[in-house]
Design a protein around this motif. Sequence first.
Motif, PDB file in Angstrom:
ATOM      1  N   SER A 101      46.421  41.679  32.593  1.00 44.68           N
ATOM      2  CA  SER A 101      45.305  41.587  31.640  1.00 44.68           C
ATOM      3  C   SER A 101      45.305  40.290  30.839  1.00 44.68           C
ATOM      4  N   TRP A 152      44.831  37.597  23.702  1.00 41.60           N
ATOM      5  CA  TRP A 152      44.422  37.348  25.088  1.00 41.60           C
ATOM      6  C   TRP A 152      44.402  35.847  25.341  1.00 41.60           C
ATOM      7  N   LEU A 268      39.670  48.763  35.132  1.00 44.49           N
ATOM      8  CA  LEU A 268      38.664  48.560  34.090  1.00 44.49           C
ATOM      9  C   LEU A 268      39.179  48.859  32.692  1.00 44.49           C
ATOM     10  N   SER A 270      40.407  47.696  29.645  1.00 46.79           N
ATOM     11  CA  SER A 270      40.223  46.290  29.252  1.00 46.79           C
ATOM     12  C   SER A 270      40.560  46.016  27.800  1.00 46.79           C
ATOM     13  N   TYR A 281      35.083  41.192  27.982  1.00 46.77           N
ATOM     14  CA  TYR A 281      36.390  41.838  28.060  1.00 46.77           C
ATOM     15  C   TYR A 281      37.078  41.439  29.365  1.00 46.77           C
ATOM     16  N   TYR A 282      38.373  41.730  29.422  1.00 46.40           N
ATOM     17  CA  TYR A 282      39.117  41.507  30.652  1.00 46.40           C
ATOM     18  C   TYR A 282      39.965  42.732  30.925  1.00 46.40           C
ATOM     19  N   GLY A 283      39.830  43.270  32.132  1.00 47.74           N
ATOM     20  CA  GLY A 283      40.637  44.405  32.537  1.00 47.74           C
ATOM     21  C   GLY A 283      41.872  43.940  33.277  1.00 47.74           C
ATOM     22  N   ILE A 288      34.716  41.474  32.458  1.00 43.08           N
ATOM     23  CA  ILE A 288      33.718  42.501  32.163  1.00 43.08           C
ATOM     24  C   ILE A 288      32.802  42.007  31.059  1.00 43.08           C
TER      25      ILE A 288
END
Length: 357
Positions: A101, A152, A268, A270, A281-283, A288
């Motif tokens: 992630s 992140w 998914l 995320s 977002y990031y899963g 996403i």
Amino acid sequence: MERFQRSHAFPGITASYVLPDGTSHSVAAGWANVENGQPMTSESRMLAASIGKTFVAATMVSLARERAIDLDAPLSTWLGQNSWFQQLPNHRSLTLRQLLSHTSGLPNHVYLPAFTQTVAQRWPEPGNPFTPETLVGFVLDAEALFPAGEHWAYTDTGYILIGLAIEAITGRTYYEEVDDRFLEPLELTATSASNKRWLPGLAAGYVADDNPFGFPAKTTDKNGVMVWNPALEWTGGGLISTSRDLAKWGAALFGGQGVPEKILNTMLQSVPIGDDMPGTYYGLGVAISRSGPLSPVFGHGGWIPGYSSSLRHYAGSGITIAFQVNSDRISHQSLTEIELCLAAVVISGGKETDCLP
């Protein structure tokens, strides 16, 4: 596609869509090789770059489900025996999920000056001077960007570690795993490892003059062989493909046309990318978007010297679209404009839209 190719002045482009019922169509425009007048076709292959992370993540998640592996277990469980492991930033708290992630806090070796300088010096060498361990070596003893799990930050280095973990868990190569799990069952026959200089069907890529690695302006020589070895990317991406195969893969993964729903649901899960990108977002290997008229949108982009790629699944309509350009001389804004316009055209059933150039 012809209008995009002319208006954005890139050599060539391919695009493909898959509808919810499995109907698909592919098109191409421009040139696969400008100098010899070879036209781009829907069968032309290009480096898919970071879109390969969707395959890496799906492979890791599949393994986790099959072998009851906890994605939140310490990474040291599988890689702790390596002599370099304790030199990794955040090594005590790293987990598979954090790597997948991009919440590990690891620097991205791709953007470190030492990596850039070393590639610039060594790319003409035969073979692949950049093994996975060599790539990881660029971040050893570096300061973490933040405590693991707290923020992140995109890092290819994390995905190199995922590749090493896959191989440690299975005792097989990553490419054997992805072939057996996804490429062969889904009949992605135009997709394969980009781990050598000779890649059949590869369209020549065109590189920005100011590229930091000092690569030549064209990725291939007169015989169609790459002048530098794409194996240096490994599980940061690591695949050559077509827009048709990428769209088929997106439909299988995000549209339920061949990948178990439990795998997708895990991927998914995320985290927000940051305050400067609200709604994004990031899963686990998946970008996403939850804002905008076409949201939610699942997929990934890809960039490597000479090639730019996009894979997007529009959940509201169930349509998946992929495109590839054999140039990196195209802005992120232009790529986004093409994504949105292609989606508008396909979702509207081919009607003219105001977004076309």
